[in-house]
Scaffold this motif. Sequence first.
Motif, short mmCIF file in Angstrom:
data_model
loop_
_atom_site.label_atom_id
_atom_site.label_comp_id
_atom_site.label_asym_id
_atom_site.label_seq_id
_atom_site.Cartn_x
_atom_site.Cartn_y
_atom_site.Cartn_z
N TRP A 10 -11.57 -3.24 -1.34
CA TRP A 10 -11.36 -4.35 -2.27
C TRP A 10 -10.05 -4.25 -3.03
CZ3 TRP A 10 -16.85 -4.93 -4.89
CH2 TRP A 10 -17.76 -5.33 -3.91
N LYS A 11 -9.37 -3.12 -2.91
CA LYS A 11 -8.08 -2.93 -3.60
C LYS A 11 -8.27 -3.23 -5.10
CE LYS A 11 -5.94 -4.00 0.73
NZ LYS A 11 -4.79 -4.42 1.48
N MET A 12 -7.28 -3.83 -5.76
CA MET A 12 -7.44 -4.11 -7.20
C MET A 12 -7.93 -5.55 -7.41
SD MET A 12 -4.92 -3.00 -10.31
CE MET A 12 -3.98 -4.52 -10.43
N GLY A 94 -4.80 8.03 1.59
CA GLY A 94 -3.52 7.77 2.26
C GLY A 94 -3.33 6.34 2.72
N HIS A 95 -4.00 5.38 2.05
CA HIS A 95 -3.76 3.97 2.39
C HIS A 95 -2.26 3.68 2.26
CE1 HIS A 95 -3.71 -0.38 2.10
NE2 HIS A 95 -4.87 -0.36 2.73
N SER A 96 -1.75 2.78 3.08
CA SER A 96 -0.30 2.54 3.07
C SER A 96 0.19 2.05 1.70
CB SER A 96 0.10 1.56 4.16
OG SER A 96 -0.48 0.30 3.91
N GLU A 97 -0.69 1.37 0.96
CA GLU A 97 -0.26 0.94 -0.39
C GLU A 97 -0.12 2.15 -1.31
OE1 GLU A 97 -3.33 -1.98 -0.81
OE2 GLU A 97 -2.36 -3.18 0.75
N ARG A 98 -0.93 3.15 -1.15
CA ARG A 98 -0.79 4.40 -1.93
C ARG A 98 0.49 5.12 -1.50
NH1 ARG A 98 -3.45 4.61 -6.22
NH2 ARG A 98 -2.39 6.62 -6.32
N TYR A 166 -6.60 3.35 11.67
CA TYR A 166 -5.26 2.94 12.09
C TYR A 166 -4.98 1.58 11.48
CZ TYR A 166 -1.55 0.82 14.77
OH TYR A 166 -0.40 0.15 15.11
N GLU A 167 -3.99 1.55 10.59
CA GLU A 167 -3.63 0.30 9.93
C GLU A 167 -2.12 0.09 10.02
OE1 GLU A 167 -6.74 -1.01 6.84
OE2 GLU A 167 -5.35 0.33 5.85
N PRO A 168 -1.67 -0.69 11.01
CA PRO A 168 -0.24 -0.97 11.06
C PRO A 168 0.17 -1.69 9.78
CG PRO A 168 -1.47 -2.30 12.67
CD PRO A 168 -2.45 -1.39 12.03
N TRP A 170 2.50 -3.58 8.96
CA TRP A 170 2.93 -4.97 9.11
C TRP A 170 1.76 -5.93 9.30
CZ3 TRP A 170 1.30 -6.44 13.93
CH2 TRP A 170 1.09 -5.42 14.84
N ALA A 171 0.56 -5.40 9.54
CA ALA A 171 -0.61 -6.27 9.74
C ALA A 171 -1.47 -6.36 8.49
CB ALA A 171 -1.44 -5.74 10.91
N ILE A 172 -1.15 -5.58 7.47
CA ILE A 172 -2.00 -5.55 6.28
C ILE A 172 -1.67 -6.71 5.35
CG2 ILE A 172 -2.59 -4.24 4.20
CD1 ILE A 172 -2.18 -1.70 5.82
N GLY A 173 -2.66 -7.56 5.15
CA GLY A 173 -2.52 -8.67 4.21
C GLY A 173 -1.53 -9.73 4.66
N GLY A 211 -7.50 -1.46 11.07
CA GLY A 211 -7.40 -2.31 9.88
C GLY A 211 -6.11 -3.08 9.88
N GLY A 212 -6.15 -4.29 9.34
CA GLY A 212 -4.96 -5.13 9.27
C GLY A 212 -5.33 -6.54 9.70
N SER A 213 -5.64 -7.38 8.68
CA SER A 213 -5.97 -8.79 8.92
C SER A 213 -7.15 -8.97 9.88
CB SER A 213 -4.74 -9.57 9.41
OG SER A 213 -3.73 -9.53 8.40
N VAL A 214 -8.17 -8.11 9.74
CA VAL A 214 -9.39 -8.33 10.52
C VAL A 214 -10.16 -9.47 9.87
CG1 VAL A 214 -11.58 -7.32 11.31
CG2 VAL A 214 -9.51 -5.90 11.22
N LYS A 215 -10.66 -10.39 10.71
CA LYS A 215 -11.38 -11.57 10.23
C LYS A 215 -12.59 -11.78 11.15
CE LYS A 215 -7.01 -13.95 10.32
NZ LYS A 215 -6.14 -13.06 10.76
N ALA A 231 -13.90 -1.28 11.40
CA ALA A 231 -12.74 -1.90 10.77
C ALA A 231 -12.65 -1.53 9.30
CB ALA A 231 -12.83 -3.41 10.91
N LEU A 232 -11.42 -1.42 8.82
CA LEU A 232 -11.16 -1.31 7.39
C LEU A 232 -10.60 -2.68 7.01
CD1 LEU A 232 -11.14 0.39 4.85
CD2 LEU A 232 -8.97 1.38 5.56
N VAL A 233 -11.35 -3.38 6.17
CA VAL A 233 -11.09 -4.80 5.93
C VAL A 233 -10.66 -5.00 4.48
CG1 VAL A 233 -12.05 -7.12 6.10
CG2 VAL A 233 -12.98 -5.29 7.54
N GLY A 234 -9.53 -5.65 4.28
CA GLY A 234 -9.07 -5.95 2.93
C GLY A 234 -9.50 -7.35 2.54
N GLY A 235 -8.58 -8.31 2.70
CA GLY A 235 -8.80 -9.69 2.25
C GLY A 235 -10.15 -10.28 2.64
#
Length: 258
Positions: A10-12, A94-98, A166-168, A170-173, A211-215, A231-235
């Motif tokens: 869920w991030k912030m 170790g998320h790419s945003e971290r 595995y989260e490229p 460039w595919a995150i968000g 992970g990366g824009s999974v819908k 999957a690791l799902v953000g949005g």
Amino acid sequence: MRTPIIAGNWKMYKTPREAVSFVEELKKAVADVQGVEILVCPTFLALLPLSVILEGSNIRLGAQNMFWAAEGAYTGEVSAEMLRESGCTYVILGHSERRQYFGETDANVAKKARAALDNGLVPIICVGESIDERKTGRTATVIERQVHGSLAGLAADEVTGLVVAYEPVWAIGTGLTASPGDAQEVNALIRRLIGELYDRGTAASVRIQYGGSVKPGNAAELMSQPDIDGALVGGASLKTADFAGIIKATVETLNPPQ
Ligand code: PGA
């Protein structure tokens, strides 16, 4: 047989109150799901209240980060033991945003993974290349460096039980998703690297998410790849219908209707 794991990062987003009403809905939406592990990773502040609501349900709790020390004068940090006590079973590391905004390195991730495992938490270790690295043909080199660095010091029986995502970057968000073939290729590479570092049994057991824009619309094709174990799902994890849709697509991929 590796049980796929669908995790919501869920991030912030979502205040503790919003988190509570969200999981109350989600619990109902996925009550009959079997064969897929479901995980939500809210703000630290929502962990304890969510652990009460989720007790006895099929949804597990994870944190988005932690610090490696057991305790001490580390203002603003949270320990693995604190997470355990707040009801976590997993922690994203170790998320790419971290890595991008908080200077996290592979060496930091390895120390955090050590502390997580010592406290009974399952690390979800994130790796992934930037767009620049992909365009210049450095994906495999970057993934190898991250896998070696982030798992440094861990034993085979510890790696067997953990999760790699595995989260490229460039595919995150971004709405851009790796093609199922490209995602499968890197997930297979990660499994091969773990086989080389440890042994075949460890490589066969470790779960590797994408992970990366999974819908809901692209989940089935991604999840049907042989080396993608969830999957690791953000949005899309922020809306009940979307997150439940991804979970259901995964269940259907495992048990296709006859
Ligand atoms: P996204 O994020 O699904 O919004 O691309 C994935 C993640 O950062 O874990």
